[in-house]
Design a protein around this motif. Structure first.
Motif, PDB file in Angstrom:
ATOM      1  N   PRO A   6      -8.785  -0.351  15.856  1.00 43.86           N
ATOM      2  CA  PRO A   6      -7.420  -0.783  15.550  1.00 43.86           C
ATOM      3  C   PRO A   6      -7.295  -1.445  14.174  1.00 43.86           C
ATOM      4  O   PRO A   6      -6.291  -1.279  13.501  1.00 43.86           O
ATOM      5  N   LEU A   7      -8.297  -2.163  13.736  1.00 37.52           N
ATOM      6  CA  LEU A   7      -8.235  -2.784  12.422  1.00 37.52           C
ATOM      7  C   LEU A   7      -8.226  -1.733  11.318  1.00 37.52           C
ATOM      8  O   LEU A   7      -7.528  -1.867  10.326  1.00 37.52           O
ATOM      9  N   PHE A   8      -9.023  -0.678  11.503  1.00 39.50           N
ATOM     10  CA  PHE A   8      -9.037   0.399  10.523  1.00 39.50           C
ATOM     11  C   PHE A   8      -7.691   1.114  10.489  1.00 39.50           C
ATOM     12  O   PHE A   8      -7.183   1.463   9.421  1.00 39.50           O
ATOM     13  N   TYR A   9      -7.105   1.306  11.644  1.00 43.43           N
ATOM     14  CA  TYR A   9      -5.792   1.951  11.749  1.00 43.43           C
ATOM     15  C   TYR A   9      -4.731   1.133  11.017  1.00 43.43           C
ATOM     16  O   TYR A   9      -3.908   1.685  10.282  1.00 43.43           O
ATOM     17  N   ILE A  10      -4.754  -0.160  11.181  1.00 42.96           N
ATOM     18  CA  ILE A  10      -3.783  -1.027  10.513  1.00 42.96           C
ATOM     19  C   ILE A  10      -3.976  -0.988   8.999  1.00 42.96           C
ATOM     20  O   ILE A  10      -3.012  -0.927   8.239  1.00 42.96           O
ATOM     21  N   THR A  11      -5.211  -0.971   8.549  1.00 45.56           N
ATOM     22  CA  THR A  11      -5.497  -0.910   7.114  1.00 45.56           C
ATOM     23  C   THR A  11      -5.001   0.392   6.511  1.00 45.56           C
ATOM     24  O   THR A  11      -4.378   0.394   5.446  1.00 45.56           O
ATOM     25  N   VAL A  12      -5.261   1.490   7.180  1.00 50.00           N
ATOM     26  CA  VAL A  12      -4.806   2.796   6.677  1.00 50.00           C
ATOM     27  C   VAL A  12      -3.285   2.852   6.663  1.00 50.00           C
ATOM     28  O   VAL A  12      -2.677   3.334   5.697  1.00 50.00           O
ATOM     29  N   THR A  13      -2.647   2.369   7.687  1.00 53.47           N
ATOM     30  CA  THR A  13      -1.187   2.351   7.738  1.00 53.47           C
ATOM     31  C   THR A  13      -0.604   1.511   6.608  1.00 53.47           C
ATOM     32  O   THR A  13       0.372   1.924   5.964  1.00 53.47           O
ATOM     33  N   ASN A  14      -1.192   0.366   6.345  1.00 52.62           N
ATOM     34  CA  ASN A  14      -0.704  -0.490   5.264  1.00 52.62           C
ATOM     35  C   ASN A  14      -0.897   0.157   3.894  1.00 52.62           C
ATOM     36  O   ASN A  14      -0.018   0.066   3.026  1.00 52.62           O
ATOM     37  N   VAL A  15      -2.018   0.817   3.689  1.00 50.43           N
ATOM     38  CA  VAL A  15      -2.269   1.473   2.401  1.00 50.43           C
ATOM     39  C   VAL A  15      -1.305   2.629   2.187  1.00 50.43           C
ATOM     40  O   VAL A  15      -0.749   2.803   1.093  1.00 50.43           O
ATOM     41  N   VAL A  16      -1.071   3.420   3.206  1.00 48.58           N
ATOM     42  CA  VAL A  16      -0.145   4.552   3.091  1.00 48.58           C
ATOM     43  C   VAL A  16       1.280   4.050   2.849  1.00 48.58           C
ATOM     44  O   VAL A  16       2.012   4.590   2.008  1.00 48.58           O
ATOM     45  N   THR A  17       1.693   3.019   3.562  1.00 50.46           N
ATOM     46  CA  THR A  17       3.028   2.446   3.356  1.00 50.46           C
ATOM     47  C   THR A  17       3.169   1.885   1.950  1.00 50.46           C
ATOM     48  O   THR A  17       4.198   2.078   1.291  1.00 50.46           O
ATOM     49  N   TYR A  18       2.155   1.204   1.467  1.00 54.37           N
ATOM     50  CA  TYR A  18       2.181   0.665   0.109  1.00 54.37           C
ATOM     51  C   TYR A  18       2.275   1.789  -0.924  1.00 54.37           C
ATOM     52  O   TYR A  18       3.050   1.699  -1.878  1.00 54.37           O
ATOM     53  N   ALA A  19       1.504   2.862  -0.725  1.00 58.93           N
ATOM     54  CA  ALA A  19       1.535   3.986  -1.662  1.00 58.93           C
ATOM     55  C   ALA A  19       2.903   4.672  -1.658  1.00 58.93           C
ATOM     56  O   ALA A  19       3.439   5.010  -2.724  1.00 58.93           O
ATOM     57  N   LEU A  20       3.486   4.865  -0.480  1.00 62.56           N
ATOM     58  CA  LEU A  20       4.816   5.475  -0.402  1.00 62.56           C
ATOM     59  C   LEU A  20       5.876   4.598  -1.053  1.00 62.56           C
ATOM     60  O   LEU A  20       6.780   5.088  -1.742  1.00 62.56           O
ATOM     61  N   THR A  21       5.778   3.302  -0.847  1.00 62.45           N
ATOM     62  CA  THR A  21       6.729   2.380  -1.466  1.00 62.45           C
ATOM     63  C   THR A  21       6.596   2.404  -2.978  1.00 62.45           C
ATOM     64  O   THR A  21       7.599   2.397  -3.696  1.00 62.45           O
ATOM     65  N   LEU A  22       5.387   2.467  -3.471  1.00 68.11           N
ATOM     66  CA  LEU A  22       5.166   2.527  -4.920  1.00 68.11           C
ATOM     67  C   LEU A  22       5.725   3.813  -5.512  1.00 68.11           C
ATOM     68  O   LEU A  22       6.376   3.788  -6.564  1.00 68.11           O
ATOM     69  N   VAL A  23       5.516   4.930  -4.840  1.00 67.55           N
ATOM     70  CA  VAL A  23       6.063   6.210  -5.313  1.00 67.55           C
ATOM     71  C   VAL A  23       7.589   6.163  -5.313  1.00 67.55           C
ATOM     72  O   VAL A  23       8.234   6.612  -6.268  1.00 67.55           O
ATOM     73  N   CYS A  24       8.179   5.620  -4.264  1.00 63.98           N
ATOM     74  CA  CYS A  24       9.637   5.512  -4.196  1.00 63.98           C
ATOM     75  C   CYS A  24      10.181   4.600  -5.283  1.00 63.98           C
ATOM     76  O   CYS A  24      11.220   4.892  -5.882  1.00 63.98           O
ATOM     77  N   LEU A  25       9.492   3.508  -5.561  1.00 59.75           N
ATOM     78  CA  LEU A  25       9.921   2.613  -6.642  1.00 59.75           C
ATOM     79  C   LEU A  25       9.885   3.315  -7.992  1.00 59.75           C
ATOM     80  O   LEU A  25      10.802   3.151  -8.810  1.00 59.75           O
ATOM     81  N   ILE A  26       8.859   4.107  -8.235  1.00 60.64           N
ATOM     82  CA  ILE A  26       8.757   4.834  -9.505  1.00 60.64           C
ATOM     83  C   ILE A  26       9.885   5.856  -9.616  1.00 60.64           C
ATOM     84  O   ILE A  26      10.521   5.979 -10.668  1.00 60.64           O
ATOM     85  N   ILE A  27      10.154   6.584  -8.548  1.00 67.03           N
ATOM     86  CA  ILE A  27      11.233   7.583  -8.561  1.00 67.03           C
ATOM     87  C   ILE A  27      12.580   6.913  -8.783  1.00 67.03           C
ATOM     88  O   ILE A  27      13.397   7.371  -9.595  1.00 67.03           O
TER      89      ILE A  27
END
Length: 104
Positions: A6-27
């Protein structure tokens, strides 16, 4: 070992959400800056919403993503949709209107 999954799952989810947010901010930032640098008379030729309206919408989209920081929310989806509509629909029409190659 089961406890680590579960800790690994939370880390991956947070990284993916952060990456998507960064891409959306750039766009959204690109859409806002591009809207800011366009001529105001081209907006009247292309559509019904003037430059100030598109500046307000793209700026609000950028602000919503900065404040809420998540693309997974309903407001985040609306924000990226506004930026995408500007970039994929209005920006090519503005470019054609300024270059004189459009159908108008």
């Amino acid at each position: 070992m089961v406890v680590a999954a579960p800790l690994f799952y939370i880390t991956v989810t947070n990284v993916v959400t952060y990456a998507l947010t960064l891409v959306c901010l750039i766009i959204e930032l690109f859409a806002f800056v591009n809207c800011l640098t366009q001529r105001a008379d081209a907006f009247q030729i292309v559509g019904r919403i003037p430059k100030g309206g598109w500046l307000a919408m793209t700026g609000a989209a950028l602000l919503v993503t900065l404040l809420f920081g998540s693309v997974r929310s309903f407001l985040g989806l609306i924000a990226i949709t506004v930026a995408a509509v500007y970039l994929l629909d209005l920006r090519p029409a503005l470019r054609d209107a300024v270059d004189g190659q459009g159908s108008w």
